[in-house]
Design an enzyme around this catalytic site. Structure first.
Site, PDB file in Angstrom:
ATOM      1  N   ASP A 130       6.596   2.903  -0.233  1.00  0.00           N
ATOM      2  CA  ASP A 130       5.156   2.762   0.024  1.00  0.00           C
ATOM      3  C   ASP A 130       4.427   4.099   0.107  1.00  0.00           C
ATOM      4  OD1 ASP A 130       4.662   0.006   0.032  1.00  0.00           O
ATOM      5  OD2 ASP A 130       5.170  -0.228   2.160  1.00  0.00           O
TER       6      ASP A 130
ATOM      7  N   ARG B 252       8.159   2.707   7.184  1.00  0.00           N
ATOM      8  CA  ARG B 252       7.244   3.730   6.670  1.00  0.00           C
ATOM      9  C   ARG B 252       7.246   4.996   7.533  1.00  0.00           C
ATOM     10  NH1 ARG B 252       1.589   1.939   4.239  1.00  0.00           N
ATOM     11  NH2 ARG B 252       1.983   3.957   3.242  1.00  0.00           N
TER      12      ARG B 252
ATOM     13  N   ARG C  24      -2.520  -2.937  12.525  1.00  0.00           N
ATOM     14  CA  ARG C  24      -1.781  -1.683  12.391  1.00  0.00           C
ATOM     15  C   ARG C  24      -2.250  -0.659  13.425  1.00  0.00           C
ATOM     16  NH1 ARG C  24       0.854  -1.398   7.375  1.00  0.00           N
ATOM     17  NH2 ARG C  24       1.412  -3.508   6.765  1.00  0.00           N
TER      18      ARG C  24
ATOM     19  N   HIS D 122      -5.432  -3.856   6.895  1.00  0.00           N
ATOM     20  CA  HIS D 122      -5.999  -2.517   7.052  1.00  0.00           C
ATOM     21  C   HIS D 122      -7.510  -2.644   6.819  1.00  0.00           C
ATOM     22  CE1 HIS D 122      -2.135  -0.082   5.898  1.00  0.00           C
ATOM     23  NE2 HIS D 122      -2.391   0.116   7.188  1.00  0.00           N
TER      24      HIS D 122
ATOM     25  N   CYS E  64      -6.052   2.465  -1.375  1.00  0.00           N
ATOM     26  CA  CYS E  64      -4.785   2.747  -0.684  1.00  0.00           C
ATOM     27  C   CYS E  64      -4.075   3.939  -1.307  1.00  0.00           C
ATOM     28  CB  CYS E  64      -3.843   1.558  -0.771  1.00  0.00           C
ATOM     29  SG  CYS E  64      -4.433   0.060  -0.021  1.00  0.00           S
TER      30      CYS E  64
HETATM   31  N1  ARG Z   1       2.867  -1.951   1.735  1.00  0.00           N
HETATM   32  C1  ARG Z   1       1.941  -1.086   2.408  1.00  0.00           C
HETATM   33  C2  ARG Z   1       1.862  -1.472   3.867  1.00  0.00           C
HETATM   34  O1  ARG Z   1       1.901  -2.639   4.150  1.00  0.00           O
HETATM   35  C3  ARG Z   1       0.605  -1.129   1.773  1.00  0.00           C
HETATM   36  C4  ARG Z   1      -0.341  -0.138   2.343  1.00  0.00           C
HETATM   37  C5  ARG Z   1      -1.710  -0.230   1.747  1.00  0.00           C
HETATM   38  N2  ARG Z   1      -2.505   0.825   2.174  1.00  0.00           N
HETATM   39  C6  ARG Z   1      -3.784   0.719   2.574  1.00  0.00           C
HETATM   40  N3  ARG Z   1      -4.448   1.806   2.812  1.00  0.00           N
HETATM   41  N4  ARG Z   1      -4.340  -0.456   2.795  1.00  0.00           N
HETATM   42  O2  ARG Z   1       1.767  -0.639   4.737  1.00  0.00           O
END
Ligand code: ARG
Length: 273
Positions: free
Chosen positions: A68, A93, A138, A167, A261
């Protein structure tokens, strides 16, 4: 109407090691096929669009085992030459954070470390002189206070309520210093009311636009780069005088990501804000 484009400096990360190996948002299905070569070609097209618009694209080296890492928006928040590093919610991550931190350090930014979960520009968006800060999935609410202390911009909390729009940058696009486009139903009732007060002329996107990650877009104040599939949103933006540029990031969308993203804005100082 003439709208001035602001030249931007972006950080991107080539999706060399991109894959969908785990699921940390509802878009991710590790059993579904991903075309890794196509993902790279689509990302290169996005980078070319930025270059053609006159923006500067810097690149951070991708790290094996961090699929990612292509989502550079989550690598930090960079405003007025200050870089706030990140702390990911998910262990998968976590190792991206020090990689991005080291890049900011070598690029000469003034570094700040997060005290709480903070997923960078995925959740923290500057609109003019106000920071909109997402929470709910998040970035921790507690990190919003730290952002205000570090950057000195008023921070307004935005409560996200739909797990598909986990997000802030999946539910809201900053169009210019004054206005945004967003999906109202991705936000709590109080956050929707706050958005209406702040942006009475904000563009309301439809669920169909949001479901193709249409709001995960990048605007320079005049051109808006957005997923090609978000046709209703593109039409609304053109009615408002923006030039829209559709890009296809079908493979990265399988990880829940779109153009924004993949793109971290580097704001060097007040002059180039
Ligand atoms: N697979 C990543 C996650 O879930 C995607 C992140 C997407 N990034 C964003 N800025 N929305 O963290």
């Amino acid at each position: 109407m003439t709208m001035d484009a602001i030249r931007q400096r972006f950080l991107m990360c080539r999706p060399t090691y991109f894959a969908v190996d785990y699921a940390i948002n509802p878009w991710m299905d590790p059993t579904a096929p991903v075309d890794a070569d196509l993902a790279i070609r689509q990302w290169e097209q996005l980078r070319q669009v930025y270059r053609d618009l006159g923006h500067t694209v810097e690149e951070i080296a991708p790290v094996p085992g961090l699929p990612d890492m292509v989502f550079a928006a989550n690598g930090g928040t960079v405003i007025d030459g200050k870089a706030m590093a990140v702390q990911f919610r998910d262990p998968q991550r976590a190792d991206e954070a020090p990689a991005y931190r080291a890049w900011f350090e070598s690029a000469g930014f003034e570094l700040y470390d997060p005290k709480h979960v903070n997923e960078g520009e995925g959740d923290i968006l500057l609109v003019g002189d106000v920071l909109l800060a997402g929470t709910g999935f998040r970035t921790a609410h507690a990190s919003h206070a730290q952002l205000q202390e570090v950057f000195g911009y008023p921070v307004i909390t935005m409560q996200l309520v739909d797990p598909r729009f986990y997000h802030l940058d999946t539910a809201l696009t900053v169009l210019d210093e004054r206005t945004v486009a967003y999906l109202p139903e991705a936000f709590s009732p109080g956050s929707q009311a706050a958005l209406r007060r702040l942006f009475p002329d904000g563009v309301h996107a439809t669920m169909a636009d949001a479901e193709v990650l249409g709001l995960n877009a990048v605007s320079d104040g005049r051109h808006v780069v957005l997923p090609a599939q978000a046709t209703d949103l593109a039409a609304k933006l053109r009615d408002r005088g923006y030039e829209t540029i559709g890009v296809d990031l079908s493979e990265l969308r399988k990880a829940g990501g779109g153009p924004k993203c993949c793109t971290l804005r580097l704001r060097q100082g007040k002059a180039s804000k």
